[in-house]
Design a protein around this motif. Structure first.
Motif, short mmCIF file in Angstrom:
data_model
loop_
_atom_site.label_atom_id
_atom_site.label_comp_id
_atom_site.label_asym_id
_atom_site.label_seq_id
_atom_site.Cartn_x
_atom_site.Cartn_y
_atom_site.Cartn_z
N SER A 38 -2.64 4.26 26.12
CA SER A 38 -1.55 3.64 26.89
C SER A 38 -0.78 2.61 26.08
O SER A 38 0.45 2.50 26.20
CB SER A 38 -2.12 3.00 28.16
N HIS A 39 -1.49 1.83 25.24
CA HIS A 39 -0.78 0.81 24.47
C HIS A 39 0.14 1.43 23.42
O HIS A 39 1.21 0.88 23.12
CB HIS A 39 -1.78 -0.15 23.81
N VAL A 40 -0.25 2.58 22.89
CA VAL A 40 0.63 3.28 21.94
C VAL A 40 1.87 3.80 22.66
O VAL A 40 3.00 3.68 22.17
CB VAL A 40 -0.13 4.42 21.25
N ASN A 41 1.67 4.38 23.83
CA ASN A 41 2.80 4.89 24.61
C ASN A 41 3.74 3.76 25.01
O ASN A 41 4.96 3.94 25.04
CB ASN A 41 2.30 5.63 25.85
N ALA A 42 3.18 2.60 25.33
CA ALA A 42 4.02 1.45 25.69
C ALA A 42 4.87 1.01 24.50
O ALA A 42 6.06 0.71 24.66
CB ALA A 42 3.14 0.30 26.17
N ALA A 43 4.27 0.97 23.31
CA ALA A 43 5.03 0.58 22.12
C ALA A 43 6.13 1.58 21.81
O ALA A 43 7.26 1.20 21.47
CB ALA A 43 4.08 0.44 20.93
N LEU A 44 5.81 2.88 21.91
CA LEU A 44 6.81 3.91 21.65
C LEU A 44 7.95 3.85 22.67
O LEU A 44 9.12 4.01 22.31
CB LEU A 44 6.16 5.29 21.67
N LEU A 45 7.59 3.61 23.92
CA LEU A 45 8.62 3.50 24.96
C LEU A 45 9.52 2.30 24.71
O LEU A 45 10.74 2.37 24.91
CB LEU A 45 7.96 3.40 26.33
N ALA A 46 8.94 1.20 24.25
CA ALA A 46 9.74 0.02 23.93
C ALA A 46 10.73 0.32 22.81
O ALA A 46 11.89 -0.12 22.85
CB ALA A 46 8.83 -1.14 23.54
N ILE A 47 10.31 1.08 21.81
CA ILE A 47 11.20 1.44 20.71
C ILE A 47 12.34 2.32 21.22
O ILE A 47 13.53 2.09 20.90
CB ILE A 47 10.42 2.17 19.60
N VAL A 48 12.00 3.33 22.01
CA VAL A 48 13.03 4.25 22.54
C VAL A 48 14.01 3.51 23.44
O VAL A 48 15.24 3.66 23.31
CB VAL A 48 12.35 5.41 23.31
N LEU A 49 13.49 2.69 24.34
CA LEU A 49 14.34 1.99 25.30
C LEU A 49 15.21 0.94 24.62
O LEU A 49 16.40 0.79 24.95
CB LEU A 49 13.47 1.34 26.38
N THR A 50 14.65 0.23 23.66
CA THR A 50 15.44 -0.76 22.93
C THR A 50 16.54 -0.10 22.12
O THR A 50 17.66 -0.62 22.04
CB THR A 50 14.53 -1.59 22.01
N SER A 51 16.24 1.02 21.50
CA SER A 51 17.26 1.74 20.73
C SER A 51 18.38 2.22 21.63
O SER A 51 19.57 2.10 21.29
CB SER A 51 16.62 2.92 20.01
N PHE A 52 18.03 2.77 22.78
CA PHE A 52 19.02 3.31 23.71
C PHE A 52 19.91 2.22 24.30
O PHE A 52 21.14 2.27 24.19
CB PHE A 52 18.29 4.07 24.83
#
Length: 270
Positions: A131-145
């Motif tokens: 879950s913590h990896v998915n949270a970090a990846l989601l933060a990257i995707v959302l911040t980029s978008f």
């Protein structure tokens, strides 16, 4: 005299009070944030646990300050540099297992021998379900978008062209990754046991990863230029920071409010 003073105070309070629009992001940013949240929930709700959905929704609220009115294009350009470093590092690690899968050579720990794809399955299944990896990846995707939308919408015309180039490179790299890599990851996530067929045609994944690296390299010169530019309304902006129409209107309203207050104060004293 009392009436004039009361009128003066009411005028000043009306002009100096905080407008709701000053702390509310632009409408298109709110819609983009909400659309991304709804889209991700609809796309992943069948493959995610309740805890993962909580993480998904929670990270959207954690990243909500990205679209705050105080967030400037230059700030987002500086944050993007850190995100690029994270992306490059994570993809470099995954490349190791891409080469293992494509080589299809057995791997030994000195005691036992394992299939290359079996080792890759253990790695990817462990990482993707964390879950913590998915949270970090989601933060990257959302911040980029959202960051790209902030930079594009709050920049001057000269800087907007640079943000368009940056956005186009990100769309090409991220689009290929989302199309070719993410479906493979979801299949591995859903698998309850190892199957060699999960890694058939893995060369497409390697190609998408290389394309993502290419988009990052193409974006770097533009990103460095945006990091060196000034935000709108700042001094010595090099032609990239002219006040926007909305800021010009706010400045004009502020001047008019100050003049009205001064005139009212003069009348109150007389």
């Amino acid at each position: 005299m009392t009436v004039d003073v009361a009128r003066f105070e009411s005028i000043c309070n009306a002009h100096t009070s905080t407008s709701p629009r000053q702390w509310m992001p632009e409408t298109y940013l709110i819609l983009a944030w909400a659309s991304h949240l709804v889209g991700m929930v609809c796309f992943l709700h069948q493959t995610c646990s309740m805890f993962d959905l909580v993480v998904l929704i929670g990270m959207h609220f954690v990243c909500l300050p990205i679209i705050a009115p105080q967030t400037t294009p230059r700030l987002m350009a500086c944050i993007a540099g850190s995100l690029y470093g994270l992306i490059a590092g994570l993809q470099c690690i995954d490349l190791c297992f891409d080469f293992v899968i494509l080589s299809d050579q057995p791997i030994s720990d000195g005691v036992d021998t394992f299939l290359a794809r079996q080792v890759a399955y253990l790695y990817y299944h462990t990482v993707i379900t964390a879950s913590h990896v998915n949270a970090a990846l989601l933060a990257i995707v959302l911040t980029s978008f959202l960051g790209a939308l902030v930079g594009l919408g709050r920049s001057s015309p000269g800087a907007q062209r640079q943000w368009l180039i940056l956005g186009a490179a990100v769309v090409v790299g991220s689009g290929g990754y989302m199309t070719c890599v993410v479906p493979r990851y979801l299949a591995i996530r859903q698998a309850s046991r190892f199957e060699a067929s999960l890694f058939e045609g893995w060369g497409v994944v390697l190609g998408a990863r290389i394309a993502l690296y290419g988009s990052v390299l193409v974006s770097l010169p533009v990103l460095f230029a945006l990091q060196g530019s000034r935000d709108e309304g700042s001094d010595d902006d090099g032609g990239l920071g002219k006040p926007s129409e909305r800021q010009q209107q706010q400045q004009q309203q502020s001047k008019e409010a100050s003049a009205t207050c001064l005139l009212s104060a003069s009348g109150a004293r007389s």
